[in-house]
Design a protein around this motif. Structure first.
Motif, short mmCIF file in Angstrom:
data_model
loop_
_atom_site.label_atom_id
_atom_site.label_comp_id
_atom_site.label_asym_id
_atom_site.label_seq_id
_atom_site.Cartn_x
_atom_site.Cartn_y
_atom_site.Cartn_z
N GLN A 1 0.84 -1.18 0.00
CA GLN A 1 0.00 0.00 0.00
C GLN A 1 0.88 1.24 0.00
OE1 GLN A 1 -3.06 -0.23 3.09
NE2 GLN A 1 -2.24 -2.22 3.62
N PRO A 2 0.34 2.43 -0.26
CA PRO A 2 1.13 3.66 -0.11
C PRO A 2 1.69 3.73 1.30
CG PRO A 2 -0.90 4.12 -1.24
CD PRO A 2 -1.01 2.70 -0.74
N ALA A 3 3.00 3.89 1.43
CA ALA A 3 3.65 3.79 2.74
C ALA A 3 3.10 4.78 3.75
CB ALA A 3 5.15 3.99 2.60
N SER A 4 2.69 5.96 3.30
CA SER A 4 2.28 7.00 4.24
C SER A 4 0.90 6.74 4.84
CB SER A 4 2.28 8.36 3.54
OG SER A 4 1.37 8.34 2.46
N THR A 5 0.16 5.79 4.27
CA THR A 5 -1.19 5.56 4.77
C THR A 5 -1.47 4.09 5.08
OG1 THR A 5 -2.04 5.34 2.51
CG2 THR A 5 -2.09 7.54 3.50
N ALA A 6 -0.47 3.21 4.94
CA ALA A 6 -0.70 1.78 5.12
C ALA A 6 -1.03 1.47 6.57
CB ALA A 6 0.55 1.00 4.71
N ALA A 7 -2.19 0.89 6.83
CA ALA A 7 -2.61 0.58 8.19
C ALA A 7 -2.10 -0.79 8.60
CB ALA A 7 -4.12 0.63 8.28
N THR A 8 -1.54 -0.92 9.81
CA THR A 8 -1.09 -2.21 10.31
C THR A 8 -2.09 -2.80 11.29
OG1 THR A 8 0.15 -1.10 12.06
CG2 THR A 8 1.33 -1.57 10.03
N SER A 9 -2.95 -1.96 11.85
CA SER A 9 -4.01 -2.43 12.74
C SER A 9 -5.01 -1.32 12.84
CB SER A 9 -3.44 -2.77 14.12
OG SER A 9 -3.14 -1.59 14.82
N SER A 10 -6.03 -1.54 13.67
CA SER A 10 -7.05 -0.51 13.84
C SER A 10 -6.50 0.68 14.62
CB SER A 10 -8.26 -1.09 14.57
OG SER A 10 -7.87 -1.57 15.86
N GLU A 11 -5.37 0.52 15.29
CA GLU A 11 -4.82 1.58 16.13
C GLU A 11 -3.53 2.17 15.60
OE1 GLU A 11 -4.44 -0.02 20.00
OE2 GLU A 11 -6.59 -0.12 20.36
N THR A 12 -2.77 1.40 14.84
CA THR A 12 -1.49 1.89 14.34
C THR A 12 -1.39 1.72 12.83
OG1 THR A 12 -0.37 -0.23 14.63
CG2 THR A 12 -0.33 1.30 16.50
N ARG A 13 -0.43 2.40 12.26
CA ARG A 13 -0.17 2.30 10.84
C ARG A 13 1.30 2.58 10.60
NH1 ARG A 13 0.03 7.56 8.76
NH2 ARG A 13 -0.58 9.14 10.28
N VAL A 14 1.72 2.42 9.37
CA VAL A 14 3.10 2.70 9.01
C VAL A 14 3.13 3.99 8.22
CG1 VAL A 14 5.08 1.96 7.61
CG2 VAL A 14 3.85 0.30 9.01
N MET A 15 3.99 4.91 8.61
CA MET A 15 4.17 6.13 7.82
C MET A 15 5.64 6.25 7.45
SD MET A 15 4.11 9.42 10.46
CE MET A 15 4.92 10.55 9.32
N THR A 16 5.89 6.93 6.36
CA THR A 16 7.26 7.12 5.90
C THR A 16 7.68 8.56 6.14
OG1 THR A 16 7.07 5.43 4.19
CG2 THR A 16 8.78 7.09 3.89
N TYR A 17 8.85 8.69 6.74
CA TYR A 17 9.43 10.02 6.97
C TYR A 17 10.88 9.99 6.52
CZ TYR A 17 11.62 13.89 9.48
OH TYR A 17 12.35 15.01 9.79
N LEU A 18 11.19 10.81 5.55
CA LEU A 18 12.54 10.89 4.98
C LEU A 18 13.11 9.51 4.62
CD1 LEU A 18 14.15 13.71 7.18
CD2 LEU A 18 13.18 13.88 4.87
N GLY A 19 12.26 8.72 3.97
CA GLY A 19 12.71 7.44 3.43
C GLY A 19 12.69 6.26 4.38
N LYS A 20 12.31 6.48 5.64
CA LYS A 20 12.26 5.39 6.60
C LYS A 20 10.84 5.21 7.14
CE LYS A 20 17.08 5.71 8.12
NZ LYS A 20 17.99 5.82 9.29
N GLU A 21 10.51 3.95 7.47
CA GLU A 21 9.18 3.64 7.96
C GLU A 21 9.13 3.61 9.48
OE1 GLU A 21 8.13 -0.08 6.21
OE2 GLU A 21 7.65 0.80 4.25
N TYR A 22 8.00 4.08 10.00
CA TYR A 22 7.79 4.11 11.45
C TYR A 22 6.36 3.68 11.75
CZ TYR A 22 11.99 7.00 11.32
OH TYR A 22 13.25 7.47 11.09
N THR A 23 6.19 2.88 12.80
CA THR A 23 4.86 2.51 13.24
C THR A 23 4.33 3.61 14.15
OG1 THR A 23 5.35 0.15 13.12
CG2 THR A 23 3.47 0.81 14.48
#
Length: 326
Positions: free
Chosen positions: A37-59
């Motif tokens: 999915q688009p990294a900035s909006t990909a949901a990993t659960s109902s409470e958290t998701r993965v977003m990308t900041y300066l090329g790295k992913e963060y939950t």
């Protein structure tokens, strides 16, 4: 008008051997799914998701309600633009800076910007921590054991990414977009207006720290606003600077700027409180074009603004344009 602020002190870091309920980055499987999915909006659960900041992913949480700004003055300035109030923020000399009064009225102090207090942060139960890219790896590791921590960049050219990251975390994307578009529109208009009148003029921004004259690389401080956004000529000394660099009075006079912006905070010159006054009395200083033509401007924005954030750029452009137009 020269503004003052309180000097930065040191608060010892409270080491936490076990951070209860520590949140780790997404597991490999979650990252694999997120990659579909688009990294900035990909949901990993109902409470958290993965977003990308300066090329790295963060939950991160779907929407961060409890934000701690630990060491990131850049985030503090972005919060001013977006109207975000952190639950915890760093202090300077044990107090919140006056410029942040509108967003820190309900915030708890969590230590100095260079040494956040982990125990104080843990008590606030943050949804997300915004650290600084200036932090050493061990500090980021300790903060990460409390909650996911983003190392917010201190590089001026990352200002849009910084503002958009905070906006994404707080659901204020439209406000960030509006601020960015407004600034770019005004900067473009200013660039066109100044392209002829300042074509052969030297414009320089300096900061007086510990009694010394300092300059920064073209990508740091207010320099991107001057040389990229407004398209002004970059002095050779700025081109060659790799980091904050001290200039002698003689070297500054060799640059001989036509316009000089000076940032001077008393708390950064505690042992030399009259450093700027002494500079202004120096015959070499008085021989420069900017001084002779009354084109020296001191603290047109708060002297402790970072220079390369959305807030710094917006306020600096607003204050500098009338000076550069006359």
């Amino acid at each position: 008008m020269r503004k003052t602020s309180v000097a930065a002190g040191v608060i010892a870091i409270a080491l936490i051997s076990t951070a209860c309920g520590a949140t780790k980055e997404a597991a490999p499987a979650a990252r694999t799914e997120a990659a579909k999915q688009p990294a900035s909006t990909a949901a990993t659960s109902s409470e958290t998701r993965v977003m990308t900041y300066l090329g790295k992913e963060y939950t991160v949480p779907v929407k961060a309600e409890r934000i701690v700004m630990a060491g990131s003055m850049e985030s503090m300035e972005d919060a001013l633009v977006l109207g975000i109030k952190p639950v915890g923020a760093n202090t300077v000399g044990g107090k919140f800076l006056e410029m942040f009064a509108s967003i820190t009225d309900k915030a708890e102090p969590i230590g100095e910007k260079t040494q956040p207090n982990l125990e104080a942060i843990l008590k606030l139960k943050p949804d997300i921590i915004l650290g600084s890219s200036k932090f050493p790896a061990e500090m980021m590791e300790k903060l990460g054991k409390v909650k996911t921590t983003l190392p917010i960049s201190h590089i001026s050219t990352d200002w849009e990414a910084n503002l958009n990251a905070l906006a994404e975390l707080t659901g204020t994307q439209s406000k960030a977009k509006e601020a960015i578009e407004k600034y770019k529109k005004e900067a473009t208009a200013a660039k066109e207006k100044l392209s002829t009148s300042l074509k052969d003029k030297k414009v320089l921004a300096i900061r007086v720290r510990t009694g010394n004259i300092t300059i920064y690389p073209a990508s740091v401080f207010f320099n991107p606003s001057l040389y990229t956004d407004l398209g002004l000529q970059v002095p050779e000394e700025v081109k060659q600077a790799k980091a904050q660099q001290t200039l002698s009075m003689e070297k500054l006079s060799e640059i001989n700027p036509d316009y000089l912006f000076v940032q001077f905070a008393e708390d950064e010159n505690k042992e030399q409180p009259k450093a700027l006054e002494d500079l202004e009395k120096n015959p070499i200083w008085q021989s420069m074009n900017a001084v002779k033509n009354k084109k020296v401007f001191v603290n047109i924005v708060d002297p402790l603004t970072q220079g390369g954030t959305s807030y710094s750029k917006i306020t600096f452009l607003e204050a500098a344009l009338p000076k550069l137009s006359n």
